[in-house]
Design a protein around this motif. Sequence first.
Motif, PDB file in Angstrom:
ATOM      1  N   ALA A  23       0.836  -1.191   0.000  1.00 19.40           N
ATOM      2  CA  ALA A  23       0.000   0.000   0.000  1.00 19.40           C
ATOM      3  C   ALA A  23       0.876   1.247   0.000  1.00 19.40           C
ATOM      4  O   ALA A  23       1.769   1.380   0.839  1.00 19.40           O
ATOM      5  CB  ALA A  23      -0.909   0.000   1.217  1.00 19.40           C
ATOM      6  N   ASP A  73      -3.852  -1.937  -8.267  1.00 16.82           N
ATOM      7  CA  ASP A  73      -5.137  -1.255  -8.228  1.00 16.82           C
ATOM      8  C   ASP A  73      -4.836   0.198  -7.894  1.00 16.82           C
ATOM      9  O   ASP A  73      -4.611   0.527  -6.720  1.00 16.82           O
ATOM     10  CB  ASP A  73      -6.048  -1.897  -7.185  1.00 16.82           C
ATOM     11  CG  ASP A  73      -7.441  -1.290  -7.145  1.00 16.82           C
ATOM     12  OD1 ASP A  73      -7.615  -0.168  -7.649  1.00 16.82           O
ATOM     13  OD2 ASP A  73      -8.347  -1.929  -6.595  1.00 16.82           O
ATOM     14  N   LYS A  76      -6.761   2.107  -5.264  1.00 13.97           N
ATOM     15  CA  LYS A  76      -6.407   1.790  -3.880  1.00 13.97           C
ATOM     16  C   LYS A  76      -4.934   2.050  -3.590  1.00 13.97           C
ATOM     17  O   LYS A  76      -4.464   1.775  -2.484  1.00 13.97           O
ATOM     18  CB  LYS A  76      -6.730   0.332  -3.583  1.00 13.97           C
ATOM     19  CG  LYS A  76      -8.205   0.000  -3.663  1.00 13.97           C
ATOM     20  CD  LYS A  76      -8.451  -1.469  -3.326  1.00 13.97           C
ATOM     21  CE  LYS A  76      -9.946  -1.798  -3.369  1.00 13.97           C
ATOM     22  NZ  LYS A  76     -10.197  -3.228  -3.058  1.00 13.97           N
ATOM     23  N   THR A  78      -2.382   0.402  -4.477  1.00 14.93           N
ATOM     24  CA  THR A  78      -1.858  -0.867  -3.987  1.00 14.93           C
ATOM     25  C   THR A  78      -1.369  -1.733  -5.138  1.00 14.93           C
ATOM     26  O   THR A  78      -2.004  -1.790  -6.193  1.00 14.93           O
ATOM     27  CB  THR A  78      -2.941  -1.617  -3.195  1.00 14.93           C
ATOM     28  OG1 THR A  78      -3.371  -0.809  -2.098  1.00 14.93           O
ATOM     29  CG2 THR A  78      -2.400  -2.935  -2.657  1.00 14.93           C
TER      30      THR A  78
END
Length: 124
Positions: A23, A73, A76, A78
Amino acid sequence: QVQLVESGGGLVQAGDSLRLSCAASGRTLSGGAMSWFRQAPGKEREFVSAINWSGSMTNYTDSVKGRFTISRDNAKNTVYLQMNSLNPEDTAVYYCAARRGPFLRIKLDDYDYWGQGTQVTVSS
């Protein structure tokens, strides 16, 4: 500044699967490529896989081709590494890395930001 936090590591048996996540937070990495590297005990950190911003281009080191899949993604912030058919030689600390440039690179020096790593241990 960009912060990268990996998760998803653990202890598994040979043949099992794991999915690592990375992340990103802080300054935007819009357009940048991201990668996974790994470092086994007593060895140098090595390239595992890379992905461009859109996800349309990926690259893998030969030893993981057909077993690992990188994806991202951007909504996100991430990036993921799906690892299947794990074997003891995959045991290492896995690091997420990000670069501001768009192109896929395999050298450590080409990356601007690094996470702290997540341990993956595969028992035989």
